[in-house]
Design a protein around this motif. Structure first.
Motif, PDB file in Angstrom:
ATOM      1  N   ARG A 211      -9.571   1.236   6.977  1.00  0.00           N
ATOM      2  CA  ARG A 211      -8.917  -0.058   7.197  1.00  0.00           C
ATOM      3  C   ARG A 211      -9.042  -0.365   8.683  1.00  0.00           C
ATOM      4  O   ARG A 211      -8.684   0.457   9.521  1.00  0.00           O
ATOM      5  N   PHE A 235       6.369   1.646   9.196  1.00  0.00           N
ATOM      6  CA  PHE A 235       6.854   2.637   8.237  1.00  0.00           C
ATOM      7  C   PHE A 235       5.724   3.617   7.929  1.00  0.00           C
ATOM      8  O   PHE A 235       4.614   3.216   7.588  1.00  0.00           O
ATOM      9  N   HIS A 237       4.143   6.201   5.574  1.00  0.00           N
ATOM     10  CA  HIS A 237       4.240   6.633   4.171  1.00  0.00           C
ATOM     11  C   HIS A 237       3.054   7.546   3.859  1.00  0.00           C
ATOM     12  O   HIS A 237       2.248   7.280   2.978  1.00  0.00           O
ATOM     13  N   PRO A 241      -4.290   4.860   7.086  1.00  0.00           N
ATOM     14  CA  PRO A 241      -4.891   4.384   8.348  1.00  0.00           C
ATOM     15  C   PRO A 241      -3.871   3.749   9.294  1.00  0.00           C
ATOM     16  O   PRO A 241      -3.856   4.046  10.488  1.00  0.00           O
ATOM     17  N   VAL A 416       4.033 -10.916  -0.560  1.00  0.00           N
ATOM     18  CA  VAL A 416       3.354  -9.629  -0.736  1.00  0.00           C
ATOM     19  C   VAL A 416       3.093  -9.036   0.647  1.00  0.00           C
ATOM     20  O   VAL A 416       2.391  -9.643   1.452  1.00  0.00           O
ATOM     21  N   TYR A 417       3.670  -7.885   0.933  1.00  0.00           N
ATOM     22  CA  TYR A 417       3.429  -7.228   2.225  1.00  0.00           C
ATOM     23  C   TYR A 417       2.465  -6.043   2.095  1.00  0.00           C
ATOM     24  O   TYR A 417       1.904  -5.603   3.068  1.00  0.00           O
ATOM     25  N   GLN A 420      -0.165  -1.494  -3.903  1.00  0.00           N
ATOM     26  CA  GLN A 420      -0.303  -0.120  -4.408  1.00  0.00           C
ATOM     27  C   GLN A 420      -1.727   0.054  -4.933  1.00  0.00           C
ATOM     28  O   GLN A 420      -2.193  -0.799  -5.670  1.00  0.00           O
TER      29      GLN A 420
HETATM   30  C1  FAD Z   1       3.017 -10.289   7.091  1.00  0.00           C
HETATM   31  C2  FAD Z   1       3.168  -8.804   6.977  1.00  0.00           C
HETATM   32  C3  FAD Z   1       4.037  -8.119   7.807  1.00  0.00           C
HETATM   33  C4  FAD Z   1       4.180  -6.731   7.709  1.00  0.00           C
HETATM   34  N1  FAD Z   1       5.044  -6.077   8.549  1.00  0.00           N
HETATM   35  C5  FAD Z   1       5.178  -4.726   8.471  1.00  0.00           C
HETATM   36  C6  FAD Z   1       6.036  -4.009   9.380  1.00  0.00           C
HETATM   37  O1  FAD Z   1       6.665  -4.586  10.269  1.00  0.00           O
HETATM   38  N2  FAD Z   1       6.128  -2.655   9.229  1.00  0.00           N
HETATM   39  C7  FAD Z   1       5.441  -1.973   8.266  1.00  0.00           C
HETATM   40  O2  FAD Z   1       5.570  -0.744   8.196  1.00  0.00           O
HETATM   41  N3  FAD Z   1       4.610  -2.631   7.402  1.00  0.00           N
HETATM   42  C8  FAD Z   1       4.468  -3.970   7.501  1.00  0.00           C
HETATM   43  N4  FAD Z   1       3.622  -4.629   6.655  1.00  0.00           N
HETATM   44  C9  FAD Z   1       2.968  -3.873   5.607  1.00  0.00           C
HETATM   45  C10 FAD Z   1       1.726  -3.161   6.074  1.00  0.00           C
HETATM   46  O3  FAD Z   1       0.773  -4.080   6.601  1.00  0.00           O
HETATM   47  C11 FAD Z   1       1.178  -2.444   4.813  1.00  0.00           C
HETATM   48  O4  FAD Z   1       2.108  -1.500   4.331  1.00  0.00           O
HETATM   49  C12 FAD Z   1      -0.131  -1.808   5.026  1.00  0.00           C
HETATM   50  O5  FAD Z   1      -0.726  -1.659   3.746  1.00  0.00           O
HETATM   51  C13 FAD Z   1      -0.023  -0.432   5.635  1.00  0.00           C
HETATM   52  O6  FAD Z   1      -1.331   0.074   5.804  1.00  0.00           O
HETATM   53  P1  FAD Z   1      -1.652   1.595   5.689  1.00  0.00           P
HETATM   54  O7  FAD Z   1      -2.973   1.803   6.343  1.00  0.00           O
HETATM   55  O8  FAD Z   1      -0.484   2.380   6.215  1.00  0.00           O
HETATM   56  O9  FAD Z   1      -1.740   1.868   4.130  1.00  0.00           O
HETATM   57  P2  FAD Z   1      -2.798   1.273   3.075  1.00  0.00           P
HETATM   58  O10 FAD Z   1      -4.210   1.455   3.564  1.00  0.00           O
HETATM   59  O11 FAD Z   1      -2.425  -0.118   2.721  1.00  0.00           O
HETATM   60  O12 FAD Z   1      -2.502   2.137   1.837  1.00  0.00           O
HETATM   61  C14 FAD Z   1      -2.851   3.522   1.768  1.00  0.00           C
HETATM   62  C15 FAD Z   1      -2.105   4.134   0.621  1.00  0.00           C
HETATM   63  O13 FAD Z   1      -0.708   4.117   0.854  1.00  0.00           O
HETATM   64  C16 FAD Z   1      -0.036   3.401  -0.177  1.00  0.00           C
HETATM   65  N5  FAD Z   1       0.945   2.563   0.490  1.00  0.00           N
HETATM   66  C17 FAD Z   1       0.697   1.507   1.291  1.00  0.00           C
HETATM   67  N6  FAD Z   1       1.854   0.989   1.743  1.00  0.00           N
HETATM   68  C18 FAD Z   1       2.845   1.723   1.199  1.00  0.00           C
HETATM   69  C19 FAD Z   1       4.249   1.698   1.264  1.00  0.00           C
HETATM   70  N7  FAD Z   1       4.885   0.793   1.991  1.00  0.00           N
HETATM   71  N8  FAD Z   1       4.953   2.621   0.570  1.00  0.00           N
HETATM   72  C20 FAD Z   1       4.331   3.531  -0.180  1.00  0.00           C
HETATM   73  N9  FAD Z   1       3.005   3.623  -0.269  1.00  0.00           N
HETATM   74  C21 FAD Z   1       2.264   2.736   0.386  1.00  0.00           C
HETATM   75  C22 FAD Z   1      -1.102   2.574  -0.858  1.00  0.00           C
HETATM   76  O14 FAD Z   1      -0.853   2.394  -2.219  1.00  0.00           O
HETATM   77  C23 FAD Z   1      -2.318   3.425  -0.686  1.00  0.00           C
HETATM   78  O15 FAD Z   1      -2.387   4.396  -1.694  1.00  0.00           O
HETATM   79  C24 FAD Z   1       3.448  -6.012   6.740  1.00  0.00           C
HETATM   80  C25 FAD Z   1       2.552  -6.698   5.913  1.00  0.00           C
HETATM   81  C26 FAD Z   1       2.422  -8.073   6.022  1.00  0.00           C
HETATM   82  C27 FAD Z   1       1.456  -8.793   5.114  1.00  0.00           C
END
Ligand code: FAD
Length: 421
Positions: A211, A235, A237, A241, A416-417, A420
């Motif tokens: 990502r 957050f 989790h 990435p 949608v933020y 899954q």
């Molecule tokens: C407008 C907007 C604002 C946002 N603001 C915030 C913010 O302030 N703080 C914040 O932490 N996030 C925020 N998010 C959410 C964040 O962009 C997503 O959670 C993002 O997908 C995280 O990327 P990643 O690389 O950690 O995981 P991803 O590459 O998306 O996912 C990797 C794996 O982790 C799992 N996964 C992803 N997110 C979660 C979760 N929340 N809980 C459990 N499993 C998960 C997926 O299913 C996947 O298997 C925001 C999103 C949007 C659209």
């Protein structure tokens, strides 16, 4: 913007105005994604560029059916309790197709995103709304630490730039806006790390990043003599990435954002509001609470997997980011009578701890039932909803809440933020 009304019966185009098909394998995925996550934007296009009025928007279903090089084809159907097929047979006139032209025709599928954003900017401008910006911003990382078990706070600074004439450049970081989100460029830091490690191994270049960008919300920002200070709460989790990027940041690093956009919260100005947060949207809800100008405090549903992360809201004080005196004055002058201490200083959190990863229909029912049970004992009527959750949960929850609370589409904003896998 020219609107070309297309025949609903044939779904074909006028001989004089052929549109160019896009030949890209990802097109179906893009269309599905837009239909699931960007319904508000499609409604905005209809509102801005077709004769459909704001009042009518609540009574229609809209679907993106095709993307052409020249624009979007949107299918609009009047809501009906009958099944879509019966509906189409009995009331063919209730289905209409609209063509919404891009500001400029795209010549390569890569330009689709740019034209879609340009269209959104144009629609928002026409409707008098704040809009998405494609601006590059650079922040310095000052510190990072946990504010709850799995929430990592990044402390960032954007120095005030002094011009040669001695005046300082105002930055454009919004200080009084809840939910303002930035698209962070994860590749920027991966690139720097690769370069500083003098890594010349091609197999380790940044293309390996699963990502390259990730949205995070501006949790809070404030002006200091040294520039803008900001918090971004990420957050964590597991091994993902976005989480790995945030975890690896150190004081002195820079982070780069490429895109930014405001959250849709105007409807929360009055009435009894319900805010629904999961771990990714807790930062937005925390800032909404701090900047809460609505005289009625909101009800907050907070969903976390781990009970320890519920503590995130412990230190959040409603209206701590605003001048309460000015709100009371405004309420006084609006109602033309003197009201002392109109603004109450409390909000109720209904915690939901899932103990395991939970999304979709199951989580939506859990949230809906929690609200339903609360309302049995509390004599309140919910007027407005804002929330942000996982995609499948959002899809299931929107209709449940609209039905339970008897609210219109405009009154229930659930974004949608994340998604899954
Ligand atoms: C407008 C907007 C604002 C946002 N603001 C915030 C913010 O302030 N703080 C914040 O932490 N996030 C925020 N998010 C959410 C964040 O962009 C997503 O959670 C993002 O997908 C995280 O990327 P990643 O690389 O950690 O995981 P991803 O590459 O998306 O996912 C990797 C794996 O982790 C799992 N996964 C992803 N997110 C979660 C979760 N929340 N809980 C459990 N499993 C998960 C997926 O299913 C996947 O298997 C925001 C999103 C949007 C659209």
């Amino acid at each position: 913007m020219a609107n070309i009304f297309l025949s609903s019966a044939h779904n074909t185009y006028g001989q004089d105005k052929p549109y160019t098909s896009l030949n890209t394998p990802e097109l179906n995925d893009i269309i599905t994604y837009i239909n699931e996550e960007s319904l508000d934007e499609l409604l905005g296009f209809l509102n801005a560029f077709t004769p459909i009025s704001t009042a009518e928007l609540d009574n229609i279903e809209v679907k993106l059916t095709t993307v052409y090089a020249e624009g979007l084809e949107l299918q609009v159907q009047t809501k009906n309790t009958e099944s879509p097929s019966t509906n189409a047979q009995n009331h063919p006139e209730q289905r209409q197709t609209f063509f919404i032209a891009f500001p400029a025709a795209i010549t390569h599928p890569d330009e689709l995103q740019i034209q879609y954003i340009a269209l959104k900017q144009k629609a928002d401008k026409k409707l008098g709304k704040k809009t998405i910006k494609l601006t590059k911003q650079v922040f310095d990382v000052q510190d990072s630490y946990r504010v709850s078990k799995n929430m990592l706070r990044l402390e960032l600074n954007m120095p005030t730039l002094n011009n040669t004439n001695g005046t300082s450049n105002p930055t454009s970081v919004p200080i009084n806006e809840a939910g303002y989100a930035y698209l962070f460029d994860l590749e920027h830091n991966a690139l720097i790390k690769d370069t500083t490690a003098d890594n010349i191994d091609d197999s380790k270049n940044t293309s390996r990043l699963a990502r390259s960008h990730c949205y995070y919300t501006l949790r809070k920002a404030w002006q200091t003599p040294a520039g803008i200070q900001a918090w971004v709460d990420v957050f964590l989790h597991g091994n993902t990435p976005g989480g790995n990027w945030a975890n690896s940041l150190q004081a002195g690093d820079t982070v780069v954002t490429k895109r930014e956009f405001p959250e849709k919260i105007e409807h929360l100005r009055d009435g009894q509001a319900l805010l629904i947060a999961d771990e990714t949207s807790m930062p937005t809800v925390a800032r909404l609470l701090e900047l809460w100008e609505n005289p009625t405090p909101p009800l907050v549903v907070s969903v976390t997997q781990n009970a320890a992360d519920q503590r995130y809201f412990d230190t959040v004080k409603i209206r701590s980011g605003i001048d309460i005196g000015s709100i009371n004055n405004r309420i006084d002058s609006n109602s033309e009578r003197t009201i002392k201490n109109t603004v109450k200083d409390n909000f109720t959190v209904l915690p939901i701890v899932t103990d395991q990863q939970c999304s979709g229909q199951h989580l939506a029912s859990l949230i809906d039932n929690t609200i339903g049970n609360y309302l049995i004992d509390q004599p309140i009527k919910i007027d407005k909803v804002w929330g942000a959750l996982e995609a499948s949960t959002v899809k299931a929850l929107r209709p449940m809440l609209r039905e339970r609370l008897d609210l219109s589409r405009a009154e229930v904003v659930i974004k949608v933020y994340w998604r899954q896998d």
